[in-house]
Design a protein around this motif. Sequence first.
Motif, PDB file in Angstrom:
ATOM      1  N   ASP A  82       0.827  -1.202   0.000  1.00  0.00           N
ATOM      2  CA  ASP A  82       0.000   0.000   0.000  1.00  0.00           C
ATOM      3  C   ASP A  82       0.864   1.257   0.000  1.00  0.00           C
ATOM      4  O   ASP A  82       2.102   1.201   0.052  1.00  0.00           O
ATOM      5  CB  ASP A  82      -0.916   0.017   1.223  1.00  0.00           C
ATOM      6  N   ARG A  83       0.200   2.393  -0.025  1.00  0.00           N
ATOM      7  CA  ARG A  83       0.860   3.697   0.050  1.00  0.00           C
ATOM      8  C   ARG A  83       0.198   4.526   1.142  1.00  0.00           C
ATOM      9  O   ARG A  83      -1.031   4.509   1.297  1.00  0.00           O
ATOM     10  CB  ARG A  83       0.747   4.430  -1.291  1.00  0.00           C
ATOM     11  N   ILE A  84       1.016   5.236   1.907  1.00  0.00           N
ATOM     12  CA  ILE A  84       0.495   6.204   2.870  1.00  0.00           C
ATOM     13  C   ILE A  84       0.847   7.596   2.350  1.00  0.00           C
ATOM     14  O   ILE A  84       2.014   7.903   2.106  1.00  0.00           O
ATOM     15  CB  ILE A  84       1.086   6.005   4.273  1.00  0.00           C
ATOM     16  N   LEU A  85      -0.157   8.416   2.178  1.00  0.00           N
ATOM     17  CA  LEU A  85       0.025   9.795   1.714  1.00  0.00           C
ATOM     18  C   LEU A  85      -0.379  10.736   2.836  1.00  0.00           C
ATOM     19  O   LEU A  85      -1.547  10.777   3.225  1.00  0.00           O
ATOM     20  CB  LEU A  85      -0.841  10.047   0.475  1.00  0.00           C
ATOM     21  N   ALA A  86       0.579  11.466   3.377  1.00  0.00           N
ATOM     22  CA  ALA A  86       0.286  12.478   4.390  1.00  0.00           C
ATOM     23  C   ALA A  86       0.341  13.832   3.707  1.00  0.00           C
ATOM     24  O   ALA A  86       1.401  14.248   3.214  1.00  0.00           O
ATOM     25  CB  ALA A  86       1.296  12.414   5.530  1.00  0.00           C
ATOM     26  N   PHE A  87      -0.799  14.527   3.658  1.00  0.00           N
ATOM     27  CA  PHE A  87      -0.818  15.783   2.911  1.00  0.00           C
ATOM     28  C   PHE A  87      -1.830  16.750   3.509  1.00  0.00           C
ATOM     29  O   PHE A  87      -2.592  16.432   4.409  1.00  0.00           O
ATOM     30  CB  PHE A  87      -1.118  15.512   1.431  1.00  0.00           C
ATOM     31  N   GLY A  88      -1.803  17.970   2.943  1.00  0.00           N
ATOM     32  CA  GLY A  88      -2.694  19.024   3.420  1.00  0.00           C
ATOM     33  C   GLY A  88      -1.869  20.205   3.891  1.00  0.00           C
ATOM     34  O   GLY A  88      -0.861  20.553   3.270  1.00  0.00           O
ATOM     35  N   SER A  89      -2.251  20.784   4.993  1.00  0.00           N
ATOM     36  CA  SER A  89      -1.559  21.979   5.471  1.00  0.00           C
ATOM     37  C   SER A  89      -0.149  21.643   5.950  1.00  0.00           C
ATOM     38  O   SER A  89       0.174  20.488   6.260  1.00  0.00           O
ATOM     39  CB  SER A  89      -2.344  22.614   6.626  1.00  0.00           C
ATOM     40  N   PHE A  90       0.691  22.671   6.024  1.00  0.00           N
ATOM     41  CA  PHE A  90       2.028  22.501   6.577  1.00  0.00           C
ATOM     42  C   PHE A  90       1.939  21.941   7.988  1.00  0.00           C
ATOM     43  O   PHE A  90       2.770  21.115   8.395  1.00  0.00           O
ATOM     44  CB  PHE A  90       2.756  23.849   6.610  1.00  0.00           C
ATOM     45  N   TYR A  91       0.954  22.389   8.751  1.00  0.00           N
ATOM     46  CA  TYR A  91       0.814  21.935  10.129  1.00  0.00           C
ATOM     47  C   TYR A  91       0.548  20.436  10.187  1.00  0.00           C
ATOM     48  O   TYR A  91       1.080  19.718  11.040  1.00  0.00           O
ATOM     49  CB  TYR A  91      -0.321  22.699  10.821  1.00  0.00           C
ATOM     50  N   THR A  92      -0.279  19.942   9.264  1.00  0.00           N
ATOM     51  CA  THR A  92      -0.576  18.518   9.227  1.00  0.00           C
ATOM     52  C   THR A  92       0.684  17.702   8.964  1.00  0.00           C
ATOM     53  O   THR A  92       0.994  16.740   9.688  1.00  0.00           O
ATOM     54  CB  THR A  92      -1.611  18.209   8.123  1.00  0.00           C
ATOM     55  N   VAL A  93       1.419  18.071   7.936  1.00  0.00           N
ATOM     56  CA  VAL A  93       2.618  17.328   7.571  1.00  0.00           C
ATOM     57  C   VAL A  93       3.676  17.443   8.671  1.00  0.00           C
ATOM     58  O   VAL A  93       4.365  16.475   8.985  1.00  0.00           O
ATOM     59  CB  VAL A  93       3.166  17.802   6.210  1.00  0.00           C
ATOM     60  N   ALA A  94       3.779  18.602   9.269  1.00  0.00           N
ATOM     61  CA  ALA A  94       4.739  18.783  10.360  1.00  0.00           C
ATOM     62  C   ALA A  94       4.422  17.861  11.532  1.00  0.00           C
ATOM     63  O   ALA A  94       5.313  17.255  12.132  1.00  0.00           O
ATOM     64  CB  ALA A  94       4.744  20.239  10.822  1.00  0.00           C
ATOM     65  N   GLU A  95       3.137  17.715  11.855  1.00  0.00           N
ATOM     66  CA  GLU A  95       2.751  16.847  12.967  1.00  0.00           C
ATOM     67  C   GLU A  95       2.982  15.376  12.616  1.00  0.00           C
ATOM     68  O   GLU A  95       3.298  14.559  13.503  1.00  0.00           O
ATOM     69  CB  GLU A  95       1.307  17.117  13.370  1.00  0.00           C
ATOM     70  N   VAL A  96       2.844  15.023  11.350  1.00  0.00           N
ATOM     71  CA  VAL A  96       3.179  13.667  10.927  1.00  0.00           C
ATOM     72  C   VAL A  96       4.681  13.438  11.072  1.00  0.00           C
ATOM     73  O   VAL A  96       5.135  12.391  11.583  1.00  0.00           O
ATOM     74  CB  VAL A  96       2.732  13.407   9.463  1.00  0.00           C
ATOM     75  N   MET A  97       5.478  14.401  10.636  1.00  0.00           N
ATOM     76  CA  MET A  97       6.932  14.275  10.749  1.00  0.00           C
ATOM     77  C   MET A  97       7.364  14.138  12.210  1.00  0.00           C
ATOM     78  O   MET A  97       8.243  13.343  12.537  1.00  0.00           O
ATOM     79  CB  MET A  97       7.606  15.483  10.095  1.00  0.00           C
ATOM     80  N   ALA A  98       6.729  14.905  13.081  1.00  0.00           N
ATOM     81  CA  ALA A  98       7.036  14.823  14.499  1.00  0.00           C
ATOM     82  C   ALA A  98       6.626  13.465  15.073  1.00  0.00           C
ATOM     83  O   ALA A  98       7.348  12.880  15.898  1.00  0.00           O
ATOM     84  CB  ALA A  98       6.353  15.943  15.256  1.00  0.00           C
TER      85      ALA A  98
END
Length: 422
Positions: free
Chosen positions: A403-419
């Motif tokens: 499968d694929r996981i796509l984390a996207f949307g606002s900078f805040y969303t992606v930043a929280e995923v990275m964290a």
Amino acid sequence: MFVADTLEAWLAHLEQLHPSAIDMGLERVARVRDALGLKPGFPILTVGGTNGKGSVCAMLTAMLRAAGYKVGTYTSPHLLTYNERVRIDLEPASDAAIVAAFAAVEAARGDTSLTYFEFGTLAAMQQFIAAGVDVAVLEVGLGGRLDAVNAFDADVAAVVNVDLDHQAYLGDTREKIAFEKAGIYRPGQLAFCADPNPPQALLDVAAQQGAELRLLSRDYSWQLEAEGNQWACTTPAGTRHALPLPALRGNYQLGNAALAVAMLDGVRNRLPVSLGQVKRGLLEVEWPARCQVLPGRPQTVLDVAHNPHAARALRQALDGMGYAANTHAVFGAMADKDIASVVTILADRIDCWHLAAPQIARAASSEQLAGIVAAAAPKAQVKRYDSVAEAWRGACEAAGEADRILAFGSFYTVAEVMAARG
């Protein structure tokens, strides 16, 4: 006058200094600029546009660094730390350097109130001048004409593209938005537009300013070579052949790369960059969370696409990534964005939506997001979470290796995923 020793304390001060987070206009920032005596003696390359401006800045910086120049780069917003916004020779500024610059701005501003972004822009230029950079690459924050970055005259200014975003501040048509973005052009200076269909308002502003406007297809162009494994860029300076595909993923990045090459060719008398240095910069450029594919399985993609134009580019990039049995999307967005259009554009590329609101007051709730997704993609699975971190963990648990996981949307969303990934 505010005094603090830590970057955290200064950023908290900046957040409450001005009554509104966005307050368009150059009068305040110009007044403090002059009080600070900020008169950069180096070339300035300014990049605006709806999307892609950060990628163009990253490519410009990588190629100039490959040529041996000391480069100051100012971009926004940041993902994990404020230091990312101010880079010298690709390295994020230290806390101490930022604090010293903030203190200088605070001492110079008197009773002039500055927004968070205005304060940070002046501090960035203060650092670049103090460091003795050879060139500064500046990303416009919002619009162009009234953006704080525009307080500094660009030797070369570029608008990557023009599409609908930030309509409350820039206008609700491409023509109105183009007028604002073209405000970074200067009389007698090179001006670029990489939009394949530049609005008339942009052309008019360039003409009224007396800028030397160069357009994609008319004045510079790019084309694939070697069965799509290399490309060439043609500018008034000639054609550069056998260029490597940029390290940033997505076919749309070729357009951004061509713009960066054309901009550098325009200032080759002041900042010469050889063919080999262009190639090295294209191979070494990094710009996180722009169609970024992380190592490992399942395939994980991070992208800060949060408006329709960016969503279309992301869709095209996903189509070029090969097969995935299912795509799980971790998605969050600001409530003032055109969420419905973003979801609609990507709806048939996503099988399961993991929805959460990032930790900011402007964010749309997971309930709001779920309603939009249900309307645009009634057959998709939808899961709601109390936090982006929980949504990320939910996607990881649900996704198989194919499968694929796509984390996207606002900078805040992606930043929280990275964290959350650690």
